[in-house]
Design a protein around this motif. Structure first.
Motif, PDB file in Angstrom:
ATOM      1  N   UNK A  67       0.816  -1.213   0.000  1.00 46.94           N
ATOM      2  CA  UNK A  67       0.000   0.000   0.000  1.00 46.94           C
ATOM      3  C   UNK A  67       0.846   1.258   0.000  1.00 46.94           C
ATOM      4  N   UNK A  68       2.056   1.200   0.534  1.00 47.47           N
ATOM      5  CA  UNK A  68       2.907   2.383   0.580  1.00 47.47           C
ATOM      6  C   UNK A  68       3.265   2.886  -0.812  1.00 47.47           C
ATOM      7  N   UNK A  69       3.299   1.973  -1.785  1.00 42.95           N
ATOM      8  CA  UNK A  69       3.679   2.375  -3.142  1.00 42.95           C
ATOM      9  C   UNK A  69       2.512   2.307  -4.127  1.00 42.95           C
ATOM     10  N   UNK A  70       1.318   2.011  -3.633  1.00 40.21           N
ATOM     11  CA  UNK A  70       0.173   1.828  -4.523  1.00 40.21           C
ATOM     12  C   UNK A  70      -0.203   3.115  -5.259  1.00 40.21           C
ATOM     13  N   UNK A  71      -0.278   4.234  -4.545  1.00 38.72           N
ATOM     14  CA  UNK A  71      -0.669   5.490  -5.186  1.00 38.72           C
ATOM     15  C   UNK A  71       0.360   5.920  -6.229  1.00 38.72           C
ATOM     16  N   UNK A  72       1.629   5.665  -5.946  1.00 36.74           N
ATOM     17  CA  UNK A  72       2.683   5.980  -6.917  1.00 36.74           C
ATOM     18  C   UNK A  72       2.448   5.242  -8.232  1.00 36.74           C
ATOM     19  N   UNK A  73       1.973   4.019  -8.147  1.00 37.16           N
ATOM     20  CA  UNK A  73       1.774   3.184  -9.333  1.00 37.16           C
ATOM     21  C   UNK A  73       0.421   3.436  -9.983  1.00 37.16           C
ATOM     22  N   UNK A  74      -0.618   3.481  -9.176  1.00 37.54           N
ATOM     23  CA  UNK A  74      -1.984   3.501  -9.710  1.00 37.54           C
ATOM     24  C   UNK A  74      -2.540   4.899  -9.912  1.00 37.54           C
ATOM     25  N   UNK A  75      -2.062   5.873  -9.136  1.00 39.64           N
ATOM     26  CA  UNK A  75      -2.733   7.155  -9.113  1.00 39.64           C
ATOM     27  C   UNK A  75      -3.999   7.049  -8.285  1.00 39.64           C
ATOM     28  N   UNK A  76      -4.767   8.129  -8.215  1.00 41.83           N
ATOM     29  CA  UNK A  76      -5.925   8.153  -7.319  1.00 41.83           C
ATOM     30  C   UNK A  76      -7.172   7.511  -7.915  1.00 41.83           C
TER      31      UNK A  76
END
Length: 426
Positions: free
Chosen positions: A75-84
């Motif tokens: 989860x720490x890197x999820x937003x970096x990969x997926x965006x919002x």
């Protein structure tokens, strides 16, 4: 006694929140897998051919996987990969059950799709400037049969073609490396033999910083019913030098080399081994009777990394990831160095050390993918009869190796290759 059993059941359910809502991301489109699902509660089971979401688990939260498009493991890197607001959408059907090798041609703003369809010498062309994008057929001049892997470099598309057929219209066709101009459709043969022996089944390719073409050559094309010749060479990874014409074996340690990609600096080579696909390669058996590939889940289906020395020598092989579904097939490297691999009914995103971060879940078996657009920010995925597009935050690498300006040896008249596909069997 009954009270004890009831209390145990309550304890299992209470402790079994394997699948949870991710912070800042829409549920259930995106779900987080707690602690990688490493400790499943109670009794659980998964068949060798089952997708991950079909695992039987004593946890009501696990059912949310079936409705999710994105599975998050870090989860720490999820937003970096997926965006919002990540989205994946099926765009259209493909008449080939085995589309392969999608490549983006920035000169024409087109997605080009190869495939392993018997007796089909066309390619699929998708004009991405149109809304909606619609697939059309095109035949190269001369045709390239069964484009399995493709890479674009500065005005030219390089192709690994994977079969052999002397009788198909426009033939003879031979497995090997080809290239073509996406603007004109003019094609040429680059290399189609190793000292007179047929290349087995050129599968996928990538291009190193010096402009040399590396490709994988497994043994399976006869099992697809598209190559009339039994393999003559061991499965291997080759390097072709356009400036000299040299074809050199670089690795023969993988039973079934398949996907191939370099890190952005060219110092690491990633290779997938899909030895879980097993076929009859005996020269004493006709190609019509060779039979399909069998899937053996206990065989290798792993993504590896190799260090690349300045002379191209590969060393320090290490396994990074065993596919969570079927095999790790195509592999490419994003602009930030993250690894992307098609694996069964989804696409997995890993960090450069092999840590599994995110999975894009699909309703079809994925074969390959490509980043498209000026910013390489749309991820197109092709597989069994389908094409999908994912809009996420990850971007692909620009095509910046100028192979087209490399000095080249004199070419012979174009000869070709035939083929179909292993995905139908895995």
């Amino acid at each position: 006694m009954h009270l004890t059993v009831l209390l145990l059941q309550i304890e299992i359910i209470g402790a079994a929140q394997v699948v949870k809502k991710c912070s800042g991301l829409a549920f259930p489109n995106v779900v987080c897998i707690e602690h990688y699902g490493s400790a499943l509660p109670g009794t659980f089971s998964r068949g060798a051919l089952d997708v991950y979401s079909a695992t039987s688990v004593e946890d009501p939260s696990f059912s949310n996987l079936k409705n999710a498009s994105f599975l998050v493991f870090d989860q720490d890197r999820a937003l970096e990969i997926l965006g919002s607001d990540p989205v994946v959408k099926e765009m259209f059907d493909l008449d080939s059950a085995a589309p392969e090798g999608p490549v983006y041609a920035p000169d024409t703003d087109e997605l080009l799709i190869g495939g392993l369809q018997t007796d089909d010498i066309t390619q699929v062309v998708v004009d991405l400037s149109q809304d909606p994008p619609t697939p059309k057929k095109r035949t190269l001049k001369p045709p390239i049969y069964a484009a399995n892997g493709m890479r674009y470099r500065d005005g030219r598309v390089w192709v690994s073609a994977a079969g052999g057929n002397d009788t198909l219209k426009g033939g003879p066709y031979h497995p090997g490396i080809y290239s073509f101009d996406p603007k004109t459709g003019e094609s040429r043969v680059e290399v189609n033999n190793y000292y007179g022996w047929y290349i087995n089944s050129a599968n996928d390719l990538d291009i190193d910083p010096s402009g040399r073409v590396w490709f994988t050559d497994p043994l399976y094309s006869r099992n697809m019913g598209v190559n009339v010749r039994a393999p003559q060479l061991q499965a291997a990874v080759y390097r072709y030098d356009p400036s000299s014409g040299e074809l050199r074996v670089m690795d023969d340690t993988l039973e079934f080399p398949n996907g191939i990609a370099f890190s952005p600096d060219g110092k690491i080579l990633y290779l997938t081994n899909t030895a879980a696909g097993v076929g009859n390669i005996s020269p004493n058996v006709s190609w019509q009777d060779a039979g399909p590939l069998a899937y053996v889940s206990t065989n290798k289906r792993t993504l590896y990394a190799f260090d690349v020395d300045s002379d191209g020598t590969l060393r320090n092989r290490r396994p990074l990831y065993t596919a969570m579904d079927y095999v790790a097939d195509c592999v490419k490297v994003a602009s930030n160095g993250y690894l992307v691999t098609a694996a069964g009914h989804g696409v997995d995103i890993l960090d450069p050390t092999g840590v599994h971060l995110v999975r894009i879940q699909l309703d079809f078996l994925a074969a390959s993918f490509e980043f498209t657009g000026a910013k390489r920010d749309a991820l197109w995925i092709v597989g069994h009869g389908k094409a999908a597009r994912a809009q996420i935050n990850l971007t692909g690498q620009p095509a910046n190796t100028d192979v087209s300006k490399q000095p080249r040896h004199t070419h012979r008249t174009h000869s070709r290759g035939s083929y179909r596909h292993l995905l139908n069997q895995l």
